[in-house]
Structure formats: structure tokens, C-alpha cells
Design a protein around this motif. Structure first.
Motif, PDB file in Angstrom:
ATOM      1  N   THR A 162     -39.464 -35.167  24.742  1.00 14.73           N
ATOM      2  CA  THR A 162     -38.706 -33.918  24.655  1.00 14.73           C
ATOM      3  C   THR A 162     -37.868 -33.742  25.927  1.00 14.73           C
ATOM      4  OG1 THR A 162     -40.086 -32.709  23.098  1.00 14.73           O
ATOM      5  CG2 THR A 162     -38.989 -31.410  24.782  1.00 14.73           C
ATOM      6  N   VAL A 190     -37.855 -33.064  20.975  1.00 14.45           N
ATOM      7  CA  VAL A 190     -37.061 -31.834  20.897  1.00 14.45           C
ATOM      8  C   VAL A 190     -36.043 -31.840  22.033  1.00 14.45           C
ATOM      9  CG1 VAL A 190     -37.135 -29.314  21.082  1.00 14.45           C
ATOM     10  CG2 VAL A 190     -38.914 -30.536  19.816  1.00 14.45           C
ATOM     11  N   ASP A 199     -41.411 -30.562  15.842  1.00 18.17           N
ATOM     12  CA  ASP A 199     -40.804 -31.846  16.203  1.00 18.17           C
ATOM     13  C   ASP A 199     -39.346 -31.952  15.758  1.00 18.17           C
ATOM     14  OD1 ASP A 199     -43.357 -32.416  17.044  1.00 18.17           O
ATOM     15  OD2 ASP A 199     -43.817 -33.802  15.402  1.00 18.17           O
ATOM     16  N   CYS A 232     -36.356 -31.053  16.796  1.00 15.77           N
ATOM     17  CA  CYS A 232     -35.413 -29.938  16.736  1.00 15.77           C
ATOM     18  C   CYS A 232     -34.403 -30.031  17.882  1.00 15.77           C
ATOM     19  CB  CYS A 232     -36.146 -28.598  16.821  1.00 15.77           C
ATOM     20  SG  CYS A 232     -37.146 -28.224  15.364  1.00 15.77           S
ATOM     21  N   GLU A 292     -39.826 -28.111  11.862  1.00 14.44           N
ATOM     22  CA  GLU A 292     -39.300 -29.400  12.270  1.00 14.44           C
ATOM     23  C   GLU A 292     -37.898 -29.691  11.703  1.00 14.44           C
ATOM     24  OE1 GLU A 292     -42.253 -30.325   8.867  1.00 14.44           O
ATOM     25  OE2 GLU A 292     -42.125 -28.954  10.578  1.00 14.44           O
TER      26      GLU A 292
END
Length: 273
Positions: A192, A209, A224, A226, A240
Motif C-alpha cells: 500500500t 491501496v 484491497d 482501492c 475492494e
């Protein structure tokens, strides 16, 4: 873990959904747990109460402020369940049926003689009521923990808030944080990236992300895969594979796979495509 699925051909009610498992459960006692319940109490407590009371059925109950939205249990002078009513129009009891049950095979006999309710469904509360009226041993167990019916936006957000507080976690291992301010309990999963953003916990952020130029939190969960850009999110759940740009979201649930772009204000909404 081995999981078996048995499909209900159409929504004929909870009692019907239970009845189609008759061959699967056979002579065994079994637990029914509705999937939109979020609670924090071990099922071992229920099992112990079930066997100690030598019950044929056990139902989990919780005292609530608004019993009219639930099935409720009325108790007799002896403290035993006397009557079950599904979503009463008049006050019957403040003890709502949570949606966790333990049954033995005798419940199937009660379901077989049920007639559809005014909703056109076979109600499990009617089957248990028949047991009570037939002096079959129906036991109750009062839930001591929190309980959320997450089948509604408000219920899901309240559950999210409570679980984020309980997690009490700060973990940003294997994440890429650049020129950003993080404060409070924040759980960030791997791969992320967060850039030029302010995060105020408690927050959960899933895998892969990307957050740019945004203010996130508190009480926000981002699933998840995004992408959040130029946004402000508070008390919000983003499912998600969602893309949000130039938006302000508060007390809302954004459905998976959504693409939201442009100057949008989303408040107290279930935002689904």
C-alpha cells in the motif's frame, strides 16, 4: 477447513433454509448462525448452556432499545420462554432474538407443519413458538457482548467503528508512506502507498491501496486494491477495487468496484453501482 454449500432455490424464509439441511445434519445437533450478525461471544458458552439445560432448542437473545425491528421473546412468570413474535407491532418484550440458534433434529418436525407468514416465508420464530406451546424444552441465553445486525448501512458502520476501536493496532509493515501524517491506531497492509495525506486512526487499510492528497479517518476501513485521490473520508467503509477521486464521504458505505470521480459529497449513503 472443509466447507459445504447447500443452496436455497429461492428466498422462502429462514425455516425453509434450515429444512433443506435435514439430510446433511442427520441426527446431529447443529448451530444456525445468521451471516450478518457481528458479536463477540464464544459459541462454546452457548453449547454448554444447551447441554446443561438439556434443551431441544436454544436461542441467543439480547436486550435492545428498539425491539419492534426484531423477533422477540416473551417470558412467563417462571422465567421460561412463553412466546416468540416476529417484529411485533405492539410491545411484547425488549429481548430480541439475535440470530444464533442451537437445534436438535426435532426442529424439522415443527418446520414441516408451518404455513407461510404474511411475508410469504416460513419463519423460524413460528417453529420455535410451536415448540414452546408444545412444552418442548426451549432454552435462552442472554448475549453479554455487543451485537450488530450488519444487514443495514447504519449497523455495518457501527460494527466497523467498534471493531476498529477494539483492534487497537498500528502496523504499517511493508507499506510505502511518503510526506504524510499518521496519528492513532492504523493498520496498513502490504503493498500500500500513501503520499501527501493525513490519516487519523482508528483506520484499517487493505493490500495494494493507493492514497494520494487525502484526509482519511477516523473510523474508516478501505479494502484491497482501492485508489483514493484528493478525497476526505470519515466513518466510511470502502469496499475492494474501488476508485474515488475529488469526493467527500462521511458515514457511508461505498460498494466494491465503484468509480466515483468529480466534486461529489456523499453523506449517510449506501453508494452502490
Amino acid at each position: 477447513m472443509n466447507i459445504s454449500f447447500i443452496y436455497q432455490d429461492e428466498p422462502r424464509g429462514l425455516a425453509h433454509a434450515i429444512s433443506i439441511n435435514k439430510d446433511f445434519t442427520g441426527d446431529d445437533d447443529f448451530v444456525v448462525l445468521l451471516g450478518d450478525n457481528i458479536l463477540d461471544e464464544s459459541l462454546f458458552k452457548l453449547r454448554r448452556k444447551y447441554y446443561d439445560s438439556k434443551a431441544d432448542s436454544l436461542i441467543l437473545i439480547k436486550e435492545v432499545d428498539h425491539p419492534y425491528d426484531f423477533g422477540v421473546v416473551k417470558f412467563g412468570a417462571d422465567g421460561k420462554a412463553e412466546k416468540l413474535v416476529e417484529k411485533p407491532k405492539e410491545f411484547i418484550s425488549s429481548y430480541a432474538i439475535v440470530g444464533v440458534y442451537i437445534f436438535n433434529k426435532s426442529i424439522y418436525d415443527q418446520i414441516e407443519v408451518l404455513k407461510p407468514s404474511h411475508r410469504g416465508e416460513l419463519e423460524i420464530t413460528d417453529a420455535i413458538s410451536n415448540q414452546v406451546e408444545s412444552n418442548i424444552n426451549v432454552s435462552t441465553h442472554i448475549l453479554e457482548s455487543y451485537w450488530f445486525d450488519s444487514g443495514t448501512r447504519a449497523g455495518l458502520l457501527e460494527a466497523n467503528k467498534t471493531l476498529l476501536i477494539e483492534a487497537n493496532k498500528f502496523d504499517n509493515v511493508d507499506s510505502n508512506v511518503k510526506d504524510s501524517y499518521l496519528h492513532g491506531n492504523i493498520d496498513i497492509k502490504e503493498k500500500t502507498s500513501i503520499e501527501n495525506s493525513n490519516l487519523m486512526g482508528p483506520i484499517f487499510i487493505g493490500k495494494n491501496v493507493k492514497i494520494y492528497n487525502s484526509t482519511i479517518g477516523p473510523f474508516t476501513t478501505i479494502a484491497d486494491n482501492c485508489v483514493i485521490e484528493n478525497c476526505e473520508l470519515q466513518e466510511t467503509i470502502v469496499m475492494e477495487d474501488t476508485f474515488i477521486k475529488d469526493a467527500y464521504c462521511i458515514a457511508s458505505v461505498v460498494h466494491r468496484g465503484m468509480e466515483i470521480e468529480g466534486k461529489q459529497t456523499i453523506i449517510n449513503k449506501l453508494f452502490a453501482g
